[in-house]
Design a protein around this motif. Structure first.
Motif, short mmCIF file in Angstrom:
data_model
loop_
_atom_site.label_atom_id
_atom_site.label_comp_id
_atom_site.label_asym_id
_atom_site.label_seq_id
_atom_site.Cartn_x
_atom_site.Cartn_y
_atom_site.Cartn_z
N ASN A 108 -40.58 -43.23 -34.66
CA ASN A 108 -41.27 -43.16 -35.67
C ASN A 108 -41.83 -43.88 -36.81
O ASN A 108 -42.97 -44.00 -37.41
N GLN A 109 -41.43 -45.54 -36.71
CA GLN A 109 -41.44 -47.33 -37.47
C GLN A 109 -42.58 -47.19 -36.90
O GLN A 109 -43.38 -48.31 -37.72
N GLN A 110 -42.79 -47.39 -35.36
CA GLN A 110 -43.87 -47.50 -35.46
C GLN A 110 -45.20 -46.93 -35.24
O GLN A 110 -46.54 -47.61 -35.62
N GLN A 111 -44.63 -45.75 -35.07
CA GLN A 111 -46.37 -44.91 -34.98
C GLN A 111 -46.57 -43.95 -36.20
O GLN A 111 -47.69 -43.67 -36.00
N GLN A 112 -45.84 -43.75 -37.34
CA GLN A 112 -46.14 -42.91 -37.31
C GLN A 112 -47.32 -43.08 -39.16
O GLN A 112 -47.98 -42.15 -39.51
N ASP A 113 -47.41 -44.82 -39.48
CA ASP A 113 -48.47 -45.15 -40.00
C ASP A 113 -49.97 -46.04 -39.07
O ASP A 113 -50.89 -45.37 -39.68
#
Lengths: 361, 414
Positions: free
Chosen positions: B158-163
């Motif tokens: 989630n920390q690499q992909q959500q943005d």
């Protein structure tokens, strides 16, 4: 009993006494050291299994790690199922993540300890039997046996890595439960666990020695020297070769099961080329003509590796490599050849040349 | 240490004799030792210095060692010097397991810093969990793990992909081509990516996995040519990523129209790829060497002056570095008489540390709150940071799995 057999037998007794009594005492009954040494013993067992087929019958199995790996995964499957009882459907966690619907049929039988233990021996033997039927009926010998077994192992490893849904892929099978035998949950840092592994090794060695010293062993050694002559005598060479190949695989699978218990996971690296070649090196260092010395070779090389890497964090692999080269050049028969030569010199008997290579398989 | 000097003498005489090799350990056995002894605290470093992943792991080793020595030079931790035990697990999981036992059991380390690959972390887990030790793992990984004995310093999906994924769809389009190595990390990241794409009305036009170390991508490149995706979403690692980037460039694809968006490409890979082939493509990570902050300037300068001006820092070595400082801060909260791995873990929860990427925070689930960034590679091998998250992003290792949450009490279902 000829001379070689007598020394082998004496060597076996000495080895058993050292492993059962000497080592635990020298290690101070320390849990960590016993656990580390149990790992060496499991590796000694697979080295001894290779010596059985390579040293006795001249069948160089470069894919010995394949059968070792199968044994290791069999045990890991049982322990993984035991650790997954609270998961949805009793399925191992990695299956849930890779969208497997229900526990596959070939995982089901490994709920049972009996099936697991039998499969750990019989499955590697069956796989080896299939290969043997193909190779030895076709009278494939020498370097071609080495190439075929190596290729088979590489293919098998690839299957285990690719079929991530069922095998855990690159990570292997991790997060295992401890083994529960009736009335005993195995603590891998205990003296009793050490004795379990040591006992298995000693029984496997005895089994191997009985075969080597029997008439079957004699025929196998004859096959190593000249398969055609043995065939002209009316022996079914392929059957003898298949037998020793399967027995060697079963012992390797057995060792693999123990290895999973020691390290508490199974990994596709257990069937890697580098690991399989390492087994060959252990055998070569100890002396492939003797099962006991092959086991000693595995223990010594791994001890040396452990101690060297402690002292020379940067250069230990290089030093180890150099030692292997020196062994191949100066002691092609390994420590066993050296020991024979020393015994001969002490007794003033006709000299056995420690550097004389035995006929290549 | 007693045995090391003993073994040095032994090694010098070439004595590998079984009995002498064995006699030594008995001198050292003994259980229930206190961790803080004689003004020293033992810590282990478990990064491969040889073998397949040594190229990356050595930089992690270097970064962690640098932090330890900085701390020691500045007076240590709560007045104690950190005594470092270095092991080389040679990129082999079985050796990882063996060396981890040494560090945790024999060498009485209160914490071990180590690992790059998931396979090696999992090989170490049984040891640290059984002995309730603490393993500081600096690498980004696939999530879905909730050990109470691992401090996860890298990003989870989630920390690499959500943005990153929404940003890519806005700027380039919604048709993604997914390419990765065949193991758990790429597969899991792609699961998350597909989930995000579904929510955004996008699609994964093709998904392909190649074996680790695979280096011939001609068929993949042909496939990309026929599919004409908007984004090539890339989770290849190491040599595979380098080979793919070069062949992608050689095939003449324009990064302006069809960029590679990578979760794994850092300064290390770009250095190997070469600036010409790497330029214009994107990576998402919490840290890039070119990030402007006083802490990062200090870190980069110290690293380069120590290990050579041709070296790079990257998003895993940064975490290997700041995790040692997190460890220090946690130990300093404790009474020196009661320093145990479990106490350090409990003290670490909620700690904030000024890392090169920004101020990071340790969550109750032992993962780290990080500052995701999206960057475009330049021809000089550095990244130009285009987007930076406005707030620290919390780690959710079970983000894609409804009904499962990693909490301070471990994994909770339902």
């Amino acid at each position: 009993m000829n001379r070689t057999n007598k020394y082998d037998f004496l060597g076996y007794i000495a080895f058993a006494v050292i492993i059962l009594l000497g080592v635990p005492f020298l290690l101070g009954f320390d849990g960590f050291e016993l656990n580390t040494f149990a790992r060496y013993l499991a590796l000694a067992m697979v080295a001894m299994a290779l010596a059985l087929s390579w040293g006795t019958a001249g069948l160089l199995n470069l894919g010995q790690a394949a059968t070792f790996g199968i044994g290791s995964y069999v045990m890991a499957m049982h322990l993984k199922l035991a650790a997954s009882t609270n998961n949805p459907g009793g399925m191992p966690d990695f299956m849930g993540w890779t969208n497997v619907e229900s526990l596959p049929w070939f995982w089901q039988p490994f709920h049972s300890l009996t099936v697991t233990l039998l499969a750990g021996l019989l499955l590697p033997a069956a796989v080896a039997g299939l290969m043997a039927a193909f190779m030895f009926r076709g009278r494939i010998t020498g370097v071609f046996v080495a190439i075929i077994t190596l290729a088979f192992m590489v293919a098998l490893q690839l299957v285990f890595i690719e079929e991530q849904r069922f095998t855990g892929g690159q990570n292997g099978l991790t997060g295992l439960a401890p083994l529960s035998l009736p009335g005993w949950t195995v603590d891998t840092y205990s003296l009793s666990f050490y004795y379990l592994v040591a006992g298995c090794l000693i029984v496997a060695l005895l089994l191997g020695m009985l075969v080597v010293r029997s008439k079957v062993g004699l025929v196998l050694r004859a096959i190593r020297e000249d398969a055609s002559r043995v065939r002209y005598f009316g022996y079914d060479v392929a059957s003898y070769e298949t037998f020793v190949f399967c027995l060697s695989a079963a012992i390797a699978g057995w060792a693999g099961m123990l290895y999973t218990l020691v390290l508490e996971f199974a990994s596709p690296t257990y069937m890697s080329v580098s690991f399989s070649l390492a087994i060959v090196i252990w055998c070569a260092v100890g002396g492939r003509e003797s099962l006991v010395w092959a086991a000693v070779g595995a223990i010594l090389v791994n001890l040396a590796e452990g101690r060297l890497s402690d002292v020379f964090v940067e250069g230990w692999l290089l030093i180890l490599g150099l030692v292997f080269i020196l062994f191949v050049i100066f002691l092609p028969r390994g420590l066993y050849g050296l020991a024979l030569a020393m015994v001969d010199r002490l007794r003033g008997a006709p000299r056995t040349d420690a550097t004389l290579p035995v006929k290549e398989g | 240490m007693r045995r090391r000097s003993f073994m040095k003498g032994l090694g010098a005489t070439g004595g590998l004799a079984m009995t002498s090799g064995l006699a030594a350990p008995a001198l050292l056995s003994g259980a229930g030792r206190a961790y803080a002894q004689g003004g020293e605290l033992n810590v282990g470093l478990l990064f491969s210095l040889t073998g397949a992943v040594a190229v990356v792991e050595r930089t992690l080793h270097d970064a962690a060692l640098m932090a330890i020595e900085e701390i020691n030079a500045a007076g240590g931790v709560a007045g104690m010097q950190l005594k470092t035990f270095i092991e080389d697990p040679a990129s082999d999981p079985a050796t990882y397991a063996d060396r981890a036992r040494r560090l945790v059991i024999r060498d009485n380390c209160v914490s071990v810093f180590g690992s790059y690959t998931s396979a090696s972390r999992q090989a170490v887990l049984p040891v640290v969990e059984q002995r309730n030790n603490l393993y500081w793992y600096p690498t980004l990984y696939e999530g879905r793990e909730c050990s109470r004995n691992v401090m996860y310093g890298g990003a989870v999906p989630n920390q690499q992909q959500q943005d990153f994924v929404p940003w890519l769809t806005e700027n380039f389009g919604k048709r993604f081509f997914l390419i990765g190595n065949n193991y758990v990390y790429p597969r899991e990241e792609n699961n998350v990516c597909k989930m995000l794409l579904a929510g955004l009305g996008g699609e994964a036009v093709h998904e392909e996995y190649v074996p680790l170390g695979h280096s011939d991508f001609s068929s993949v490149i042909n496939r990309i040519r026929t599919e004409q995706p908007d984004v090539v979403f890339c989770t290849l690692v190491g040599d595979s990523d380098v080979a793919f980037a070069r062949q992608y460039h050689a095939a003449g694809f324009d990064p302006e129209k069809m960029p590679c968006a990578s979760l794994t490409r850092s300064e290390v890979e770009v250095q190997a790829i070469g600036g010409e082939a790497a330029v214009g493509h994107f990576s998402s990570a919490p840290y890039f060497m070119g990030y402007q902050s006083p802490e990062n300037e200090k870190f980069v300068q110290a690293y380069l002056s120590r290990y050579g001006a041709d070296q790079v820092t990257h998003f895993v070595s940064e975490a290997a570095y700041f995790q040692v400082y997190q460890f220090k801060a946690a130990v300093e909260k404790l009474d020196p008489a009661n320093i145990t791995p479990a106490a350090i873990r409990d003290a670490a929860v909620g700690l904030t540390t000024m890392a090169p990427q920004g101020e990071v925070l340790i969550d109750a689930n032992l993962h780290t709150h990080l500052w995701p960034k999206i960057a475009r590679w330049k021809s000089d091998g550095q990244a130009e940071i285009l987007v930076q998250s406005e707030a620290r992003v919390a780690p959710d290792p079970y983000w894609a799995y409804e009904g499962e949450t990693c909490t301070g009490e471990g994994l909770v279902r339902g």
